[in-house]
Design a protein around this motif. Sequence first.
Motif, short mmCIF file in Angstrom:
data_model
loop_
_atom_site.label_atom_id
_atom_site.label_comp_id
_atom_site.label_asym_id
_atom_site.label_seq_id
_atom_site.Cartn_x
_atom_site.Cartn_y
_atom_site.Cartn_z
N LEU A 236 36.68 35.70 46.97
CA LEU A 236 37.08 35.71 45.56
C LEU A 236 38.29 34.83 45.29
O LEU A 236 38.75 34.74 44.15
N THR A 237 38.83 34.20 46.33
CA THR A 237 40.11 33.51 46.16
C THR A 237 40.03 32.34 45.19
O THR A 237 41.00 32.06 44.48
N TYR A 238 38.89 31.64 45.14
CA TYR A 238 38.78 30.51 44.20
C TYR A 238 38.85 31.01 42.76
O TYR A 238 39.57 30.43 41.92
N GLY A 239 38.14 32.09 42.49
CA GLY A 239 38.21 32.67 41.15
C GLY A 239 39.60 33.19 40.83
O GLY A 239 40.08 33.04 39.70
N VAL A 240 40.25 33.78 41.83
CA VAL A 240 41.62 34.26 41.63
C VAL A 240 42.54 33.10 41.28
O VAL A 240 43.38 33.21 40.38
N TYR A 241 42.36 31.98 41.97
CA TYR A 241 43.18 30.81 41.70
C TYR A 241 42.99 30.32 40.26
O TYR A 241 43.96 29.99 39.57
N LEU A 242 41.76 30.29 39.79
CA LEU A 242 41.48 29.79 38.45
C LEU A 242 41.94 30.75 37.36
O LEU A 242 42.32 30.32 36.26
N ILE A 243 41.94 32.04 37.66
CA ILE A 243 42.14 33.04 36.62
C ILE A 243 43.55 33.62 36.59
O ILE A 243 44.01 34.09 35.54
N HIS A 244 44.27 33.57 37.69
CA HIS A 244 45.50 34.35 37.79
C HIS A 244 46.54 33.99 36.73
O HIS A 244 47.22 34.88 36.20
N ILE A 245 46.65 32.71 36.38
CA ILE A 245 47.63 32.32 35.36
C ILE A 245 47.27 32.90 34.01
O ILE A 245 48.14 33.33 33.23
N ILE A 246 45.98 32.93 33.71
CA ILE A 246 45.54 33.51 32.43
C ILE A 246 45.87 34.99 32.38
O ILE A 246 46.36 35.50 31.37
N VAL A 247 45.63 35.70 33.48
CA VAL A 247 45.94 37.13 33.53
C VAL A 247 47.44 37.36 33.35
O VAL A 247 47.87 38.21 32.56
N ILE A 248 48.25 36.61 34.09
CA ILE A 248 49.70 36.74 33.97
C ILE A 248 50.16 36.45 32.55
O ILE A 248 50.98 37.17 31.97
N SER A 249 49.61 35.39 31.96
CA SER A 249 50.00 35.00 30.61
C SER A 249 49.64 36.07 29.60
O SER A 249 50.45 36.41 28.73
N VAL A 250 48.44 36.61 29.71
CA VAL A 250 48.01 37.65 28.77
C VAL A 250 48.91 38.88 28.87
O VAL A 250 49.27 39.49 27.85
N ILE A 251 49.29 39.23 30.08
CA ILE A 251 50.17 40.39 30.26
C ILE A 251 51.51 40.17 29.58
O ILE A 251 52.00 41.02 28.83
N PHE A 252 52.10 39.01 29.80
CA PHE A 252 53.47 38.80 29.33
C PHE A 252 53.56 38.43 27.86
O PHE A 252 54.51 38.81 27.18
N VAL A 253 52.58 37.68 27.35
CA VAL A 253 52.69 37.30 25.94
C VAL A 253 52.33 38.46 25.01
O VAL A 253 52.53 38.37 23.80
N THR A 273 49.08 43.09 38.41
CA THR A 273 48.53 41.75 38.20
C THR A 273 47.55 41.38 39.31
O THR A 273 46.49 40.80 39.05
N LEU A 274 47.90 41.72 40.54
CA LEU A 274 47.03 41.41 41.68
C LEU A 274 45.68 42.11 41.54
O LEU A 274 44.61 41.48 41.68
N VAL A 275 45.70 43.41 41.25
CA VAL A 275 44.47 44.18 41.14
C VAL A 275 43.64 43.69 39.96
O VAL A 275 42.41 43.49 40.07
N LEU A 276 44.28 43.47 38.82
CA LEU A 276 43.56 43.02 37.64
C LEU A 276 42.95 41.63 37.84
O LEU A 276 41.82 41.37 37.43
N THR A 277 43.70 40.75 38.50
CA THR A 277 43.20 39.40 38.75
C THR A 277 41.97 39.43 39.65
O THR A 277 40.98 38.72 39.40
N TYR A 278 42.01 40.23 40.71
CA TYR A 278 40.85 40.33 41.59
C TYR A 278 39.66 40.97 40.89
O TYR A 278 38.51 40.61 41.15
N ALA A 279 39.92 41.92 39.99
CA ALA A 279 38.82 42.53 39.23
C ALA A 279 38.14 41.50 38.34
O ALA A 279 36.90 41.42 38.28
N VAL A 280 38.94 40.70 37.65
CA VAL A 280 38.37 39.66 36.78
C VAL A 280 37.68 38.59 37.63
O VAL A 280 36.61 38.09 37.26
N ALA A 281 38.26 38.24 38.77
CA ALA A 281 37.65 37.25 39.66
C ALA A 281 36.31 37.74 40.19
O ALA A 281 35.38 36.95 40.39
#
Length: 303
Positions: A236-253, A273-281
């Motif tokens: 899942l690491t490729y998906g995590v790489y593509l998605i993690h910034i979006i997840v972080i951004s959504v949380i903070f904004v 953030t780690l758990v949510l990112t892997y779930a979305v990935a």
Amino acid sequence: MTKYLGNGPLMSYYVQSNFTYNCYDYWWTNLLFINNFYPTDFDYSCMQWSWYLANDMQFYILSPLFIYPLFRWRKLGISIAFLTILASTITYGVINSYWGLSSRLSDGPTRKLPDGLAMISLIYIRPYTRIPAYIVGILAAYILFVQRGLRIAKAIASIGWITATALGLLIVYGLYPLYHDLTVVWDQSVYSLYNCTFRLVWSMVLAWIVIACHRRRGGPIDAILSWKVWIPLSRLTYGVYLIHIIVISVIFVNLRVMSHYTDLTLAVLYVATLVLTYAVAFLFALFVEYPLFAVEEFFRKQC
């Protein structure tokens, strides 16, 4: 779709500037894998964190220039690899010294950069400053492939682990004085030396870990890294790489009040953030990545 994931006070500005408007103009640079060169100002890039995909593709295209000579003419191949590493390291050091770049991220260059050229665009995302680590990976793979029966003596393994550990700790914690006290200033030559070598040294540390573990000289580290629980997560690491910034951004904004830093708060945010990112990935892999793999495999069989 990101703009529908919240309505915090910073949501519209952040999403429109980073995920919408930039991609309207520069989406094609990502498809051509040139987004680490164009646009020249990194702030206008589409999916800014995807700059490394361009580097990776460019390195992949160039890799036969290193791999073929290694197997056809070993000495020539090794010479090409080392000369490229040396040229890249020197280039990095010269650029770093010329613009007066520090090893502390909060410090700007001592010389004024040209309009439209950010520091990150100047040196951070360029392939000519990143390729040494890739070549170290090629050389590590070459050693594992060619020297399949090579056994590492216990004494050599001990020296290797001590050296790798010392270098790794130096790379990670060597800048502690700079960040602990922002009034600390080092000589420019020290900044340039560290900046042009730390990624190369770090990649060598990782290469040693891979080689040592592959040769059964990893001890407990080999046992941990060989744990089968990492297998599904690694897919899942490729998906995590593509998605993690979006997840972080959504949380903070979506935050509506200022947050105060504490170690516990940061730890909770990290885990969440780690758990949510892997779930979305996982969903990304299930509905996008793996179906595309299936389509690719279908057409491959047809050919």
